[in-house]
Design a protein around this motif. Structure first.
Motif, PDB file in Angstrom:
ATOM      1  N   GLU A   1      -3.691   5.142  -1.711  1.00  0.00           N
ATOM      2  CA  GLU A   1      -4.567   6.197  -2.225  1.00  0.00           C
ATOM      3  C   GLU A   1      -5.508   5.654  -3.295  1.00  0.00           C
ATOM      4  N   LEU A   2      -4.978   4.830  -4.183  1.00  0.00           N
ATOM      5  CA  LEU A   2      -5.828   4.268  -5.230  1.00  0.00           C
ATOM      6  C   LEU A   2      -6.883   3.334  -4.668  1.00  0.00           C
ATOM      7  N   THR A   3      -6.515   2.585  -3.621  1.00  0.00           N
ATOM      8  CA  THR A   3      -7.477   1.663  -3.017  1.00  0.00           C
ATOM      9  C   THR A   3      -8.647   2.423  -2.408  1.00  0.00           C
ATOM     10  N   LYS A   4      -8.377   3.582  -1.835  1.00  0.00           N
ATOM     11  CA  LYS A   4      -9.459   4.403  -1.278  1.00  0.00           C
ATOM     12  C   LYS A   4     -10.339   4.980  -2.382  1.00  0.00           C
ATOM     13  N   GLN A   5      -9.726   5.345  -3.513  1.00  0.00           N
ATOM     14  CA  GLN A   5     -10.476   5.931  -4.621  1.00  0.00           C
ATOM     15  C   GLN A   5     -11.307   4.897  -5.371  1.00  0.00           C
ATOM     16  N   PHE A   6     -10.730   3.715  -5.561  1.00  0.00           N
ATOM     17  CA  PHE A   6     -11.348   2.690  -6.414  1.00  0.00           C
ATOM     18  C   PHE A   6     -11.394   1.343  -5.697  1.00  0.00           C
TER      19      PHE A   6
ATOM     20  N   ALA B   1     -13.690  -1.032  -5.191  1.00  0.00           N
ATOM     21  CA  ALA B   1     -14.305  -2.166  -5.883  1.00  0.00           C
ATOM     22  C   ALA B   1     -13.494  -2.567  -7.101  1.00  0.00           C
ATOM     23  N   GLU B   2     -13.080  -1.572  -7.913  1.00  0.00           N
ATOM     24  CA  GLU B   2     -12.340  -1.891  -9.136  1.00  0.00           C
ATOM     25  C   GLU B   2     -10.981  -2.502  -8.848  1.00  0.00           C
ATOM     26  N   LEU B   3     -10.325  -2.047  -7.779  1.00  0.00           N
ATOM     27  CA  LEU B   3      -8.980  -2.542  -7.479  1.00  0.00           C
ATOM     28  C   LEU B   3      -9.009  -3.870  -6.727  1.00  0.00           C
ATOM     29  N   LEU B   4      -9.819  -3.950  -5.675  1.00  0.00           N
ATOM     30  CA  LEU B   4      -9.769  -5.108  -4.781  1.00  0.00           C
ATOM     31  C   LEU B   4     -10.670  -6.250  -5.212  1.00  0.00           C
ATOM     32  N   GLY B   5     -11.857  -5.934  -5.731  1.00  0.00           N
ATOM     33  CA  GLY B   5     -12.790  -6.977  -6.135  1.00  0.00           C
ATOM     34  C   GLY B   5     -13.739  -7.399  -5.036  1.00  0.00           C
ATOM     35  N   THR B   6     -14.650  -8.287  -5.396  1.00  0.00           N
ATOM     36  CA  THR B   6     -15.734  -8.664  -4.492  1.00  0.00           C
ATOM     37  C   THR B   6     -15.285  -9.575  -3.342  1.00  0.00           C
TER      38      THR B   6
ATOM     39  N   GLU C   1       0.803  -1.225   0.000  1.00  0.00           N
ATOM     40  CA  GLU C   1       0.000   0.000   0.000  1.00  0.00           C
ATOM     41  C   GLU C   1       0.838   1.279   0.000  1.00  0.00           C
ATOM     42  N   ASP C   2       2.136   1.188   0.385  1.00  0.00           N
ATOM     43  CA  ASP C   2       2.991   2.378   0.374  1.00  0.00           C
ATOM     44  C   ASP C   2       3.749   2.559  -0.936  1.00  0.00           C
ATOM     45  N   ASN C   3       3.660   1.596  -1.849  1.00  0.00           N
ATOM     46  CA  ASN C   3       4.365   1.708  -3.128  1.00  0.00           C
ATOM     47  C   ASN C   3       3.681   2.726  -4.032  1.00  0.00           C
ATOM     48  N   HIS C   4       4.485   3.435  -4.824  1.00  0.00           N
ATOM     49  CA  HIS C   4       3.981   4.422  -5.769  1.00  0.00           C
ATOM     50  C   HIS C   4       3.844   3.820  -7.166  1.00  0.00           C
TER      51      HIS C   4
ATOM     52  N   SER D   1     -12.227  -5.577   3.235  1.00  0.00           N
ATOM     53  CA  SER D   1     -12.046  -4.207   3.716  1.00  0.00           C
ATOM     54  C   SER D   1     -11.681  -3.334   2.525  1.00  0.00           C
ATOM     55  N   THR D   2     -11.506  -2.047   2.763  1.00  0.00           N
ATOM     56  CA  THR D   2     -11.118  -1.135   1.693  1.00  0.00           C
ATOM     57  C   THR D   2      -9.638  -0.763   1.819  1.00  0.00           C
ATOM     58  N   ARG D   3      -8.873  -1.569   2.523  1.00  0.00           N
ATOM     59  CA  ARG D   3      -7.424  -1.388   2.614  1.00  0.00           C
ATOM     60  C   ARG D   3      -6.756  -2.455   1.747  1.00  0.00           C
TER      61      ARG D   3
END
Length: 315
Positions: A60-65, A67-72, A44-47, A76-78
């Motif tokens: 930051e991307l995980t907070k923004q997206f 569902a699209e990033l993590l999937g069903t 999560e700290d990688n750019h 959590s949203t982390r």
């Protein structure tokens, strides 16, 4: 800034100097006077290193997206996993990690435990690890030995070779030994309790955590050193409630994958090189390079002559 996340995410590795580190992870032309023990390749700290989201962190991307990033399959949203490469020129500290409940109890809300798995990529002749405890050691025996500085009387040593897979649940007393180069997939946590550090100075943040170690360590036996044959195109190496680790063998043929909106896929080439066609883009991965495919990518194609590790969330 784009409002979708359906293309691959290349991430900048974070190199971490360690007293026990070697030289395999030092970039060409880099400073060989500083031992690099770990490359944090996906976390999560990688750019993000390129594309429309360049410069943003994975957190930051995980907070923004989410569902699209993590999937069903995500709970959590982390971003839930941390992928590392470890180069061990000396023994790591003998250590243990708490589970989720213990992490919250000992460190506070928001802290996660750390269950991990290792895939040995290279191993010198005679290389070994510490994982687990000798038979007939009780919980009281182990806790007392940790507090008295005598844990080494009880630890179990295991020889290792390239291709071995080890699951290391939270609570397992463990240490990697010299001459081991491996891939590690783990919960997104760096919570480590040191039990014994081979009498190295406690300076530079390498203090021991005996009381917490005694609280969370369990007298579990040495884990099995799985060594599946490199035959099938897609092989499950290990899984738990936090991650699924697979090995992909192309043998020069094209392979197809599918995130199916359910989970991200982390791809890491370990032998050869691969071409990844995903989300309308084509990217080349060389040996030990990684790429994150968000859950929204869907189907993708892999070509080349390679072996690859794939980490994802379990079903």
């Amino acid at each position: 800034m784009p409002h979708t996340l359906s293309s691959p995410l290349p991430l900048e590795s974070k190199l971490v100097e360690r007293v026990w580190g070697g030289t395999r992870l030092i970039p060409e032309g880099g400073d060989h006077s500083k031992p690099i023990g770990e490359a944090w390749v996906i976390g999560e700290d990688n750019h993000v290193s390129g594309g429309p989201h360049a410069g943003q962190t994975l957190a930051e991307l995980t907070k923004q997206f989410p569902a699209e990033l993590l999937g069903t399959r995500a709970s959590s949203t982390r971003f839930p996993l941390l992928i590392k490469l470890l180069d061990c020129a000396d023994w790591l500290s003998v250590q243990v990690h708490p589970d989720d409940a213990q992490a919250r109890m000992l460190e506070g809300e928001g802290h996660l435990g750390k269950t991990e798995a290792w895939q040995v990529l290279e191993a010198d002749t005679g290389a070994q690890i510490i994982a687990g405890i000798k038979p007939d050691t009780t919980q009281d025996d182990l806790s007392e030995a940790i507090l008295d500085g005598k844990v080494m009387d009880h630890v179990a040593y295991t020889p290792v070779q390239a291709g071995n897979t080890f699951m290391i649940p939270a609570g397992t007393v463990h240490a990697l030994g010299p001459g081991v180069f491996l891939y590690e997939v783990q919960q997104t946590s760096d919570l480590t309790y040191r039990i014994y550090d081979w009498d190295r100075p406690a300076a530079a943040g390498r203090t021991l955590h005996l009381e917490k170690s005694a609280e969370v360590s369990r007298p579990w036996p040495a884990p099995a050193a799985a060594l599946p044959p490199a035959g099938d195109a897609v092989q499950e190496l290990t899984r738990c409630g936090y991650f699924l680790l697979e090995r992909l063998n192309s043998k020069g043929s094209k392979l197809t994958g599918d995130t199916a909106g359910q989970t991200f896929h982390v791809l890491t080439v370990t032998v050869g090189e691969a071409q990844v066609e995903a989300g309308g883009e084509t990217r080349r991965l060389g040996q030990f390079e990684s790429l994150l495919l968000p859950a929204a990518v869907g189907t993708y194609q892999l070509s080349g002559n390679f072996q690859m590790l794939r980490s994802s969330l379990p079903d």
